[in-house]
Enzyme design. Structure first.
Site, PDB file in Angstrom:
ATOM      1  N   GLY A  21       0.841  -1.210   0.000  1.00  0.00           N
ATOM      2  CA  GLY A  21       0.000   0.000   0.000  1.00  0.00           C
ATOM      3  C   GLY A  21       0.872   1.254   0.000  1.00  0.00           C
ATOM      4  O   GLY A  21       1.933   1.262   0.613  1.00  0.00           O
ATOM      5  N   ARG A  89       4.451 -15.792  -5.115  1.00  0.00           N
ATOM      6  CA  ARG A  89       3.042 -16.217  -5.241  1.00  0.00           C
ATOM      7  C   ARG A  89       2.378 -15.334  -6.286  1.00  0.00           C
ATOM      8  O   ARG A  89       1.401 -14.657  -6.017  1.00  0.00           O
ATOM      9  CB  ARG A  89       2.344 -16.078  -3.893  1.00  0.00           C
ATOM     10  N   ASP A 126       5.505  -4.782   5.762  1.00  0.00           N
ATOM     11  CA  ASP A 126       5.903  -6.126   6.189  1.00  0.00           C
ATOM     12  C   ASP A 126       5.915  -7.143   5.046  1.00  0.00           C
ATOM     13  O   ASP A 126       6.826  -7.968   4.952  1.00  0.00           O
ATOM     14  CB  ASP A 126       5.045  -6.608   7.362  1.00  0.00           C
ATOM     15  N   THR A 148       5.133   2.325   6.024  1.00  0.00           N
ATOM     16  CA  THR A 148       3.740   1.977   6.278  1.00  0.00           C
ATOM     17  C   THR A 148       3.090   3.070   7.110  1.00  0.00           C
ATOM     18  O   THR A 148       3.716   3.629   8.004  1.00  0.00           O
ATOM     19  CB  THR A 148       3.582   0.639   7.029  1.00  0.00           C
ATOM     20  N   ASP A 150       0.837   2.227   9.030  1.00  0.00           N
ATOM     21  CA  ASP A 150       0.377   1.482  10.210  1.00  0.00           C
ATOM     22  C   ASP A 150       1.385   1.512  11.366  1.00  0.00           C
ATOM     23  O   ASP A 150       1.011   1.198  12.497  1.00  0.00           O
ATOM     24  CB  ASP A 150       0.114   0.014   9.840  1.00  0.00           C
ATOM     25  N   ASP A 152       3.696  -0.593  11.909  1.00  0.00           N
ATOM     26  CA  ASP A 152       3.749  -1.942  12.496  1.00  0.00           C
ATOM     27  C   ASP A 152       4.988  -2.738  12.096  1.00  0.00           C
ATOM     28  O   ASP A 152       5.032  -3.950  12.294  1.00  0.00           O
ATOM     29  CB  ASP A 152       2.474  -2.725  12.131  1.00  0.00           C
ATOM     30  N   ARG A 194      -4.242  -1.956  10.336  1.00  0.00           N
ATOM     31  CA  ARG A 194      -4.211  -3.423  10.393  1.00  0.00           C
ATOM     32  C   ARG A 194      -4.243  -3.901  11.845  1.00  0.00           C
ATOM     33  O   ARG A 194      -5.110  -3.453  12.578  1.00  0.00           O
ATOM     34  CB  ARG A 194      -3.020  -3.976   9.605  1.00  0.00           C
TER      35      ARG A 194
HETATM   36  O1  F6P Z   1      -1.062  -1.382   5.349  1.00  0.00           O
HETATM   37  C1  F6P Z   1      -1.605  -0.182   4.941  1.00  0.00           C
HETATM   38  C2  F6P Z   1      -3.097  -0.282   4.832  1.00  0.00           C
HETATM   39  O2  F6P Z   1      -3.591   0.987   4.466  1.00  0.00           O
HETATM   40  C3  F6P Z   1      -3.804  -0.828   6.066  1.00  0.00           C
HETATM   41  O3  F6P Z   1      -3.917   0.137   7.083  1.00  0.00           O
HETATM   42  C4  F6P Z   1      -5.114  -1.288   5.467  1.00  0.00           C
HETATM   43  O4  F6P Z   1      -5.684  -2.325   6.210  1.00  0.00           O
HETATM   44  C5  F6P Z   1      -4.691  -1.806   4.118  1.00  0.00           C
HETATM   45  O5  F6P Z   1      -3.463  -1.180   3.807  1.00  0.00           O
HETATM   46  C6  F6P Z   1      -5.697  -1.519   3.026  1.00  0.00           C
HETATM   47  O6  F6P Z   1      -5.218  -2.084   1.851  1.00  0.00           O
HETATM   48  P1  F6P Z   1      -5.888  -1.884   0.416  1.00  0.00           P
HETATM   49  O7  F6P Z   1      -5.092  -0.816  -0.270  1.00  0.00           O
HETATM   50  O8  F6P Z   1      -5.718  -3.206  -0.224  1.00  0.00           O
HETATM   51  O9  F6P Z   1      -7.296  -1.486   0.625  1.00  0.00           O
END
Ligand code: F6P
Length: 370
Positions: A21, A89, A126, A148, A150, A152, A194
């Site tokens: 992301g 994958r 991650d 990120t 997040d 995390d 997350r």
């Molecule tokens: O890891 C970043 C994040 O924005 C998370 O906070 C969220 O759960 C996820 O990515 C959303 O991902 P997507 O872009 O697939 O909707």
């Protein structure tokens, strides 16, 4: 950007990619990597769409100064990104509309060698860090840059993108408070993160939430209702609850988006509805939800994130120069250091229950759902 590569076959050549992301600050990292490389007389290639550019997904491009001019404060990533780009994958579409997976990692390593890439600087969260560690095992020299919103990622005090996301969420909290008060409602604000509660905790504190629900503390909704009732008894006829998307009810599990599994990773979302319905039913207060979603990933990086991103990009090039391969750059205030990639991916950085932010929240009387 040009489609040409390998124009300096005898020179040092590095490549940069952005995966997972997006997060505010990615472009600043790219700028620092490109300028850091070019100023050493190296060639710098850009791999588009995560690692996809090395698998024929899109061309590998040569990056020069013009490509990164003025990028420090620009959100997104000029290289594009994907969270479906795991070369181990790789998704393969089938004639019947379904997908299977193929391991294309050997092909990727061969392609990088063919292009004369001496090290790949992979910027990601991650997922990207794990892929980088696995590619390093296969002999592709890697340096990772943690990214990120997040916060995390293990092995680093923080990542760029987080501060901007918290600022966006705090700004939203300020706005939500005034409408909550006008209508004497309960507002439930769902933020990303997350399985880590950093965004909710920081934006909840800074944005004066009355309850903060994070994945690290399974919540009891009766405790949240108690808080709403206590405020009501004091004449405070509105409340704002911030809930992390990964927060879980006691004895329950995280709320997932139905049928949404991306590259083996489930998508979180919807816990605010569960909270709002319960609070409305048990307190009688009119309750509304707001999900901030991808707003938190967009826009200009804050000053903090710009600086950290530039420092991370510069440090990644330095790591290549100094032979610190298969490491991740990390923030160990006030320094930027490197940690072995394997160590960084070994554990997630979640909110410690004894941290000062949680203690502060409790001392301010904010309900933590327990
Ligand atoms: O890891 C970043 C994040 O924005 C998370 O906070 C969220 O759960 C996820 O990515 C959303 O991902 P997507 O872009 O697939 O909707």
């Amino acid at each position: 950007m040009t489609g040409a590569y390998g124009t300096y076959p005898d020179s040092m050549c590095i490549a940069v990619s952005t995966g997972g992301g997006d997060a505010p600050g990615l472009n600043a990292v790219i700028r620092a990597v490109v300028l850091g490389g070019l100023n050493r007389g190296w060639e710098v290639l850009g791999i588009r769409r995560g690692f996809g550019g090395l698998l024929g997904d899109s061309p590998v491009v040569s990056l020069d100064r013009e490509d990164v001019r003025g990028l420090t404060n620009v959100g997104g990533t000029i290289l594009g990104t994907t969270n479906r780009g795991n070369p181990f994958r790789w998704p393969v579409p089938q004639a019947d509309g379904t997908w299977t997976e193929a391991d294309r990692s050997d092909e990727l390593v061969d392609k990088a060698r063919l292009l004369g890439i001496r090290a790949v600087i992979a910027v990601g969260g991650d997922g990207t860090l794990r892929i980088s560690a696995d590619l390093a095992e296969k002999g592709l020299p890697m340096v990772a840059v943690p990214k990120t919103i997040d916060n995390d990622v293990g092995g680093t005090w923080t990542t760029f993108g987080f501060d901007t996301a918290v600022s966006t969420a705090t700004d939203a909290m300020d706005k939500i408070e005034s409408t909550a008060e006008s209508h004497e409602r309960v507002m439930v604000v769902e933020v990303m993160g997350r399985y880590a509660g950093w965004i909710a905790l920081h934006a909840g504190l800074a944005g004066s939430a009355h309850a903060i629900l994070i994945p690290e503390i399974p919540f009891d909704l009766d405790k949240v209702c108690d808080k709403v009732r206590q405020r009501e008894a004091l004449g405070r006829k509105f409340s704002v609850i911030i809930v992390a998307e990964g927060a879980v009810p006691k004895g329950g599990s995280a709320v997932l988006k139905a049928g949404a599994v991306v590259g083996g990773t489930e998508r979180l979302g919807g816990v605010s509805n569960l909270v709002a319905e319960y609070v409305q039913e048990h307190t009688g207060k009119e309750t509304r939800t707001v999900t901030l979603g991808h707003l938190q990933r967009g826009g200009r990086p804050t000053t903090f994130d710009r600086l950290l991103a530039l420092r991370f990009g510069a440090a990644a090039v330095r790591a290549v120069e100094q032979g610190h391969l298969n490491h991740m750059v990390a923030f160990d205030p006030p320094n930027v250091t490197t940690v072995p990639l394997k160590e960084a991916v070994s554990q997630a950085h979640v909110v410690p229950l004894d941290c000062d932010q949680i203690r502060t929240a409790r001392e301010l009387g904010i309900a933590m759902g327990d």
